[in-house]
Enzyme design. Structure first.
Site, PDB file in Angstrom:
ATOM      1  N   SER A 168      -5.022   3.472  -5.164  1.00  0.00           N
ATOM      2  CA  SER A 168      -6.034   2.677  -4.496  1.00  0.00           C
ATOM      3  C   SER A 168      -5.836   1.181  -4.711  1.00  0.00           C
ATOM      4  CB  SER A 168      -7.411   3.146  -4.992  1.00  0.00           C
ATOM      5  OG  SER A 168      -8.433   2.769  -4.130  1.00  0.00           O
ATOM      6  N   ASP A 191       5.358  -7.168  -0.943  1.00  0.00           N
ATOM      7  CA  ASP A 191       5.639  -7.746   0.379  1.00  0.00           C
ATOM      8  C   ASP A 191       5.754  -9.259   0.349  1.00  0.00           C
ATOM      9  OD1 ASP A 191       5.617  -5.234   1.460  1.00  0.00           O
ATOM     10  OD2 ASP A 191       3.757  -5.492   2.618  1.00  0.00           O
ATOM     11  N   LYS A 212      -3.080   6.409  -2.141  1.00  0.00           N
ATOM     12  CA  LYS A 212      -4.416   6.411  -1.530  1.00  0.00           C
ATOM     13  C   LYS A 212      -4.543   5.171  -0.664  1.00  0.00           C
ATOM     14  CE  LYS A 212      -9.387   6.539  -2.500  1.00  0.00           C
ATOM     15  NZ  LYS A 212      -9.840   5.209  -2.059  1.00  0.00           N
TER      16      LYS A 212
END
Length: 540
Positions: free
Chosen positions: A317, A328, A342
């Protein structure tokens, strides 16, 4: 003339004329109106018990629900708890989503749920989640009684204090597992394909220290246990402390972190990413994207850090939100094993009776648009844990003696080898050399030297191994050695693999759930917040 004003005349068929005084006509008319009103009111009063949809909702899809309610309420052979009927129908509606992260909580369950946001409660300290009719441990919290007792991610809890919890919700299980500090709770668990094992855990006051810091061989190690209120401030403080220690390399450790408040994760990302950068996107059921951006300048102390993010199968999560964003947007290195996967966000709605609905309302994407749900985040450097992390839990009621051969024997050999006793091989045969090793272990621990593994020998062996694991963080040590130049990336991955060659490593399943402890499982107080696991999940 006066008589014409006082009489009202009618004429019946056949020409007969009836004369009624105007006064009595008015009295009869008023009496009829009042009687009609009373009858109507009584009818409506009775109707409220039967036709529950009067004046509320006449949509056809609810007709069956109303009919079932009316039938049970009117014809059941005993008195009916109408509130219980309504509560259970709401529970069933949410369960119909087949989503482990969506659930309805009554006021007692909601109180326990809200505790996970503040970080203080009395219990055992483990995140659980619901998978079908099963309650699965997502993450034992670091330093908690659950971790000390040996609970592991993936353990299925089948009973609490001897009471089966099959088919229970996570909140129902949590209510039973929690309890007063100092009291014991016995969890019956199943690990993998093994037999049920009873684990006794002493409850304690659990304060989840969301962030800790230490320096390990010149490397800053910041461990984030969950994302709760105030975690960003703690995290910033530890980053500044690492800068004061003049460390160049910082490990941000999200292992066994089931998630929590999404806003906290975004603000923590903001420590590394300047204002106005998109750090994730939320996608609703219409496919519309909402970009979540940083709101402040980055922490200048983070500019010169070499950042490493440590994850494992218990990282879920909000942990994955953080790792995905830095993966990224920066040159951070991710190490460990594949994360939980998740990629959905929960919204909560509170009702006037202090009950709460938590439901999945969006999925989240990394800055580059990747959805990690049921996939997880793959590390740049794969660091698997050694064999002794996968040792089967030994039941004190089972007898392991020379001459037997089964799949548990390799676990006994690995445990003894880890603790420094000589083991010739790691096959499934309980051979004479293993009898000797067991006898030596028994002598060193004041146990009767039988050479058999049973009873106190089993419990002592498990306890000693658990203490060894707590004192030797293999994945962290591997990463620190790599950072300090003792191994290349290829060498450290190979070394880790070589320490994990005797007990099978379970590969992650294609899907971690149909939708979390696990867990988290966590909560969402505002629309921009997200639940881990439980949320978790949820605790336990």
């Amino acid at each position: 003339m006066n008589e014409e004003h006082e009489r009202h005349e009618t004429k019946k068929p056949g020409g007969r004329r009836i004369s009624i005084k105007l006064f009595w006509f008015i009295i009869i008319l008023l009496t009829s109106v009042i009687a009609t009103a009373i009858i109507t009111a009584l009818s409506l009063e009775a109707g409220t018990e039967k036709a529950v949809n009067v004046g509320t909702d006449t949509r056809s899809e609810f007709s069956k629900l109303y009919n079932v309610y009316d039938t049970i309420n009117s014809n059941y052979y005993e008195d009916v708890d109408r509130d219980a009927l309504i509560e259970s129908s709401i529970q069933g509606m949410v369960e119909g989503l087949d989503d482990p992260y969506s659930e309805y909580m009554n006021n007692d369950e909601m109180e326990a749920f809200q505790e996970t946001v503040t970080g203080d409660f009395e219990g055992i300290g483990a995140e659980v989640m619901q998978e079908g009719n099963r309650i699965i441990v997502t993450s034992p919290m670091r330093g908690s009684p659950a971790e000390e007792a040996g609970l592991e991610p993936g353990d299925e809890i089948i009973a609490v204090d001897g009471e089966s919890i099959e088919g229970w919700t996570t909140q129902e299980a949590v209510q039973l597992i929690r309890g007063e500090k100092g009291t014991d709770v016995v969890l019956t668990i199943v690990r993998g394909e093994g037999d049920p094992i009873d684990i006794t855990i002493t409850r304690d006051t659990i304060h989840i220290d969301s962030v800790t810091y230490e320096e390990v061989d010149g490397v800053g190690h910041i461990s984030v246990n969950r994302f709760q209120r105030g975690t960003t401030e703690e995290f910033e403080s530890k980053l500044n402390e690492a800068a004061e220690d003049e460390v160049e390399d910082v490990i941000i450790d999200f292992r066994y972190n089931p998630g929590g408040l999404l806003d906290e994760a975004v603000n923590m990302i903001n420590q590394f990413i300047d204002e106005g950068q998109v750090v994730l996107s939320l996608e609703d059921n219409n496919g519309e994207l909402t970009e979540i951006t940083t709101s402040q300048e980055a922490n200048p102390n983070t500019e010169d850090f070499n950042v490493y993010i440590l994850i494992n199968e218990g990282s879920a999560s909000a942990s994955e939100v953080f790792a995905g964003a830095l993966d990224d947007l920066t040159d951070a290195t991710i190490a460990g094993t594949e994360s939980f996967g998740k990629g959905v966000v929960q919204q909560t709605v509170e009702f006037g009776d202090d009950s709460l609905l938590k439901y999945t309302n969006t999925k989240w994407l990394t800055p580059n648009g990747h959805w990690i749900h049921d996939e997880g985040i793959n590390p740049d450097i794969k660091l698997v844990n050694p064999d002794y992390y996968r040792v089967d839990m030994l039941s004190p009621d089972e007898v392991y003696t020379e001459g037997i051969s089964n799949e548990t024997v390799p676990s006994i050999k690995v445990a003894l080898d880890t603790l420094g006793y000589e083991v010739e091989d790691f096959d499934e045969d309980f051979d004479p050399s293993l009898t000797t090793a067991v006898g030596e272990f028994q002598a060193d621990n004041g146990l009767e030297m039988t050479g058999d593994v049973i009873g106190e020998t089993s419990t002592t062996l498990m306890s000693e191994l658990r203490d060894y694991i707590n004192d030797n963080d293999a994945q962290l040590n591997y990463l620190v050695d790599y950072i300090n130049g003792e191994y290349t990336e290829e060498e450290i991955e190979e070394y880790a693999e070589n320490q994990a060659e005797h007990l099978e490593i379970e590969e992650p399943e294609e899907s971690h759930g149909d939708g979390e402890d696990a867990e988290e499982e966590a909560t969402e107080e505002q629309p921009a917040e997200e639940e881990s696991t439980e949320e978790e999940t949820t605790e336990e």
